[in-house]
Design a protein around this motif. Structure first.
Motif, PDB file in Angstrom:
ATOM      1  N   SER A   1       0.827  -1.201   0.000  1.00 50.29           N
ATOM      2  CA  SER A   1       0.000   0.000   0.000  1.00 50.29           C
ATOM      3  C   SER A   1       0.863   1.253   0.000  1.00 50.29           C
ATOM      4  O   SER A   1       2.071   1.208   0.243  1.00 50.29           O
ATOM      5  N   MET A   2       0.214   2.375  -0.257  1.00 51.05           N
ATOM      6  CA  MET A   2       0.903   3.664  -0.199  1.00 51.05           C
ATOM      7  C   MET A   2       1.442   3.904   1.210  1.00 51.05           C
ATOM      8  O   MET A   2       2.569   4.395   1.388  1.00 51.05           O
ATOM      9  N   GLY A   3       0.659   3.543   2.209  1.00 52.20           N
ATOM     10  CA  GLY A   3       1.111   3.724   3.585  1.00 52.20           C
ATOM     11  C   GLY A   3       2.325   2.876   3.914  1.00 52.20           C
ATOM     12  O   GLY A   3       3.207   3.309   4.665  1.00 52.20           O
ATOM     13  N   MET A   4       2.393   1.693   3.346  1.00 52.86           N
ATOM     14  CA  MET A   4       3.540   0.816   3.586  1.00 52.86           C
ATOM     15  C   MET A   4       4.823   1.395   3.007  1.00 52.86           C
ATOM     16  O   MET A   4       5.877   1.360   3.654  1.00 52.86           O
ATOM     17  N   ILE A   5       4.755   1.934   1.786  1.00 52.93           N
ATOM     18  CA  ILE A   5       5.988   2.477   1.211  1.00 52.93           C
ATOM     19  C   ILE A   5       6.402   3.762   1.916  1.00 52.93           C
ATOM     20  O   ILE A   5       7.597   4.050   2.051  1.00 52.93           O
ATOM     21  N   ALA A   6       5.408   4.523   2.398  1.00 51.95           N
ATOM     22  CA  ALA A   6       5.751   5.698   3.190  1.00 51.95           C
ATOM     23  C   ALA A   6       6.408   5.288   4.496  1.00 51.95           C
ATOM     24  O   ALA A   6       7.348   5.931   4.973  1.00 51.95           O
ATOM     25  N   ASP A   7       5.936   4.201   5.059  1.00 54.94           N
ATOM     26  CA  ASP A   7       6.448   3.720   6.346  1.00 54.94           C
ATOM     27  C   ASP A   7       7.921   3.322   6.272  1.00 54.94           C
ATOM     28  O   ASP A   7       8.648   3.441   7.258  1.00 54.94           O
ATOM     29  N   VAL A   8       8.362   2.834   5.109  1.00 57.96           N
ATOM     30  CA  VAL A   8       9.762   2.420   4.980  1.00 57.96           C
ATOM     31  C   VAL A   8      10.642   3.522   4.397  1.00 57.96           C
ATOM     32  O   VAL A   8      11.827   3.296   4.146  1.00 57.96           O
ATOM     33  N   GLY A   9      10.085   4.721   4.161  1.00 54.81           N
ATOM     34  CA  GLY A   9      10.938   5.844   3.799  1.00 54.81           C
ATOM     35  C   GLY A   9      10.716   6.493   2.463  1.00 54.81           C
ATOM     36  O   GLY A   9      11.412   7.446   2.110  1.00 54.81           O
ATOM     37  N   ALA A  10       9.749   6.024   1.675  1.00 48.57           N
ATOM     38  CA  ALA A  10       9.482   6.655   0.386  1.00 48.57           C
ATOM     39  C   ALA A  10       8.689   7.942   0.589  1.00 48.57           C
ATOM     40  O   ALA A  10       7.834   8.032   1.472  1.00 48.57           O
ATOM     41  N   THR A  11       8.984   8.928  -0.252  1.00 49.53           N
ATOM     42  CA  THR A  11       8.210  10.163  -0.240  1.00 49.53           C
ATOM     43  C   THR A  11       7.550  10.437  -1.591  1.00 49.53           C
ATOM     44  O   THR A  11       6.715  11.325  -1.707  1.00 49.53           O
ATOM     45  N   LEU A  12       7.926   9.670  -2.594  1.00 54.13           N
ATOM     46  CA  LEU A  12       7.243   9.757  -3.882  1.00 54.13           C
ATOM     47  C   LEU A  12       7.032   8.355  -4.432  1.00 54.13           C
ATOM     48  O   LEU A  12       7.662   7.410  -3.985  1.00 54.13           O
ATOM     49  N   VAL A  13       6.122   8.236  -5.400  1.00 55.78           N
ATOM     50  CA  VAL A  13       5.810   6.921  -5.956  1.00 55.78           C
ATOM     51  C   VAL A  13       5.587   7.042  -7.455  1.00 55.78           C
ATOM     52  O   VAL A  13       4.846   7.907  -7.921  1.00 55.78           O
ATOM     53  N   GLU A  14       6.274   6.181  -8.193  1.00 59.02           N
ATOM     54  CA  GLU A  14       6.166   6.131  -9.653  1.00 59.02           C
ATOM     55  C   GLU A  14       4.865   5.424 -10.016  1.00 59.02           C
ATOM     56  O   GLU A  14       4.570   4.342  -9.524  1.00 59.02           O
ATOM     57  N   ILE A  15       4.098   6.027 -10.913  1.00 63.22           N
ATOM     58  CA  ILE A  15       2.788   5.487 -11.273  1.00 63.22           C
ATOM     59  C   ILE A  15       2.614   5.544 -12.791  1.00 63.22           C
ATOM     60  O   ILE A  15       2.889   6.559 -13.422  1.00 63.22           O
ATOM     61  N   GLY A  16       2.170   4.428 -13.369  1.00 63.69           N
ATOM     62  CA  GLY A  16       1.775   4.426 -14.773  1.00 63.69           C
ATOM     63  C   GLY A  16       2.891   4.276 -15.778  1.00 63.69           C
ATOM     64  O   GLY A  16       2.690   4.595 -16.960  1.00 63.69           O
ATOM     65  N   HIS A  17       4.054   3.781 -15.356  1.00 69.42           N
ATOM     66  CA  HIS A  17       5.128   3.578 -16.332  1.00 69.42           C
ATOM     67  C   HIS A  17       4.641   2.659 -17.453  1.00 69.42           C
ATOM     68  O   HIS A  17       3.843   1.753 -17.230  1.00 69.42           O
ATOM     69  N   SER A  18       5.137   2.884 -18.657  1.00 68.27           N
ATOM     70  CA  SER A  18       4.655   2.119 -19.811  1.00 68.27           C
ATOM     71  C   SER A  18       4.884   0.627 -19.647  1.00 68.27           C
ATOM     72  O   SER A  18       4.115  -0.192 -20.166  1.00 68.27           O
ATOM     73  N   GLU A  19       5.932   0.237 -18.912  1.00 66.92           N
ATOM     74  CA  GLU A  19       6.159  -1.186 -18.664  1.00 66.92           C
ATOM     75  C   GLU A  19       5.073  -1.766 -17.771  1.00 66.92           C
ATOM     76  O   GLU A  19       4.659  -2.926 -17.935  1.00 66.92           O
ATOM     77  N   ARG A  20       4.597  -0.987 -16.812  1.00 71.86           N
ATOM     78  CA  ARG A  20       3.494  -1.431 -15.968  1.00 71.86           C
ATOM     79  C   ARG A  20       2.209  -1.541 -16.804  1.00 71.86           C
ATOM     80  O   ARG A  20       1.427  -2.475 -16.625  1.00 71.86           O
ATOM     81  N   ARG A  21       2.008  -0.593 -17.685  1.00 77.24           N
ATOM     82  CA  ARG A  21       0.812  -0.629 -18.531  1.00 77.24           C
ATOM     83  C   ARG A  21       0.869  -1.822 -19.483  1.00 77.24           C
ATOM     84  O   ARG A  21      -0.136  -2.514 -19.693  1.00 77.24           O
ATOM     85  N   GLN A  22       2.037  -2.086 -20.062  1.00 73.99           N
ATOM     86  CA  GLN A  22       2.173  -3.154 -21.043  1.00 73.99           C
ATOM     87  C   GLN A  22       2.169  -4.543 -20.415  1.00 73.99           C
ATOM     88  O   GLN A  22       1.464  -5.442 -20.878  1.00 73.99           O
ATOM     89  N   HIS A  23       2.959  -4.732 -19.364  1.00 74.79           N
ATOM     90  CA  HIS A  23       3.164  -6.078 -18.823  1.00 74.79           C
ATOM     91  C   HIS A  23       2.225  -6.447 -17.675  1.00 74.79           C
ATOM     92  O   HIS A  23       2.020  -7.634 -17.405  1.00 74.79           O
ATOM     93  N   PHE A  24       1.667  -5.457 -16.999  1.00 70.08           N
ATOM     94  CA  PHE A  24       0.868  -5.747 -15.814  1.00 70.08           C
ATOM     95  C   PHE A  24      -0.559  -5.203 -15.892  1.00 70.08           C
ATOM     96  O   PHE A  24      -1.256  -5.147 -14.890  1.00 70.08           O
ATOM     97  N   GLY A  25      -0.953  -4.789 -17.074  1.00 72.83           N
ATOM     98  CA  GLY A  25      -2.348  -4.439 -17.299  1.00 72.83           C
ATOM     99  C   GLY A  25      -2.822  -3.157 -16.652  1.00 72.83           C
ATOM    100  O   GLY A  25      -4.032  -2.979 -16.452  1.00 72.83           O
ATOM    101  N   GLU A  26      -1.914  -2.248 -16.325  1.00 75.35           N
ATOM    102  CA  GLU A  26      -2.365  -0.989 -15.732  1.00 75.35           C
ATOM    103  C   GLU A  26      -3.136  -0.175 -16.765  1.00 75.35           C
ATOM    104  O   GLU A  26      -2.764  -0.103 -17.931  1.00 75.35           O
ATOM    105  N   THR A  27      -4.198   0.431 -16.316  1.00 76.88           N
ATOM    106  CA  THR A  27      -5.059   1.251 -17.176  1.00 76.88           C
ATOM    107  C   THR A  27      -5.082   2.680 -16.667  1.00 76.88           C
ATOM    108  O   THR A  27      -4.612   2.975 -15.560  1.00 76.88           O
TER     109      THR A  27
END
Length: 258
Positions: free
Chosen positions: A83-109
């Motif tokens: 989850s977003m909360g989990m990645i924030a909990d371990v130190g992330a402050t930004l999150v990559e969303i919608g990369h073309s590889e995610r759209r192509q290989h993992f069905g992101e819409t």
């Protein structure tokens, strides 16, 4: 006349780097910390390395840490997801969303991208929304409309006051990956200017076959606030060199604005 700006420079490691390799990269950043002044630098490790990078990176070294993906639900029966909360909990402050590889290989819409963008903002994270047209759309001259549509749909679940919290990365599909070709500044300028003027996000970055040879020219494209770099920045010495180029661009922009 130019404009004063903070130039962004960052990289996603994709499915690369062990914990030892991630820590060695951070040690290189720390050794060159003076080069980072005045530049908004970021690194996006694999999920397995986010906490290690955060722990290794001193608080006074100005590098943001991101995650390559997260789910839009705060919790639940979503095996293999975080989850977003989990990645924030371990130190992330930004999150990559919608990369073309995610759209192509993992069905992101566009719909799941919009859900993730809204969830990231709700969790206090900065969404890094990736957009870009395939080669066929570019060949037909439809790149500006294609990208504008992607961004509009990606931001569709945000309230107007939150639109400025998103960073947009324009990564034309034909310019990324092993077979991607380097884009010329004139090819990306209309899209970059459109993104900056129409959507007014926190920043507009360009990504796609970026390297030390073309970085300065790409940073000079109107509407460009920084670069999102792939394999050319996976070596820390190369990343630092790109940071230096970005710092020069930032200083030149401030001088032009005076």
């Amino acid at each position: 006349m130019g404009r004063a700006r903070m130039t962004w420079i960052g990289t996603s490691w994709k499915m690369n780097k062990t914990l030892a390799e991630a820590r060695a990269f951070v040690d290189g950043l720390v050794a060159a910390r003076s080069a980072l002044d005045g530049v908004r630098a970021f690194v996006i490790p694999a999920h397995t390395a986010i906490a290690a990078v955060r722990e290794r990176l001193p608080a006074d070294v100005p590098v943001l840490i991101g995650a390559q993906n997260a789910h839009w639900e705060p919790a639940g029966a979503y095996t293999g997801e975080v989850s977003m909360g989990m990645i924030a909990d371990v130190g992330a402050t930004l999150v990559e969303i919608g990369h073309s590889e995610r759209r192509q290989h993992f069905g992101e819409t566009d719909e799941t991208v919009a859900l993730k963008v809204a969830a990231a903002v709700a969790a206090g994270l900065t969404p890094l929304l990736c957009v870009g047209e395939p080669a066929g759309v570019r060949a037909a001259g439809g790149e500006t409309d294609w990208v504008a549509g992607q961004v509009s749909r990606g931001l569709s679940r945000l309230a107007t006051p939150d639109l400025h919290k998103v960073v947009v990365a324009y990564e034309p599909v034909w310019a990324i990956g092993d077979l991607g070709r380097e884009a010329q500044p004139y090819e990306i300028a209309p899209v970059m200017e459109m993104l900056s003027a129409r959507f007014r996000p926190a920043a507009v970055l360009y990504g796609g076959s970026v390297n030390r040879r073309n970085a300065a020219a790409l940073l000079g494209v109107p509407g460009t606030d920084g670069l999102f770099v792939g394999r050319a920045a996976w070596d820390v010495a190369e990343f630092i060199e790109l940071v230096r180029i970005a710092a020069c661009a930032c200083h030149e922009g401030r001088a032009d604005a005076r």
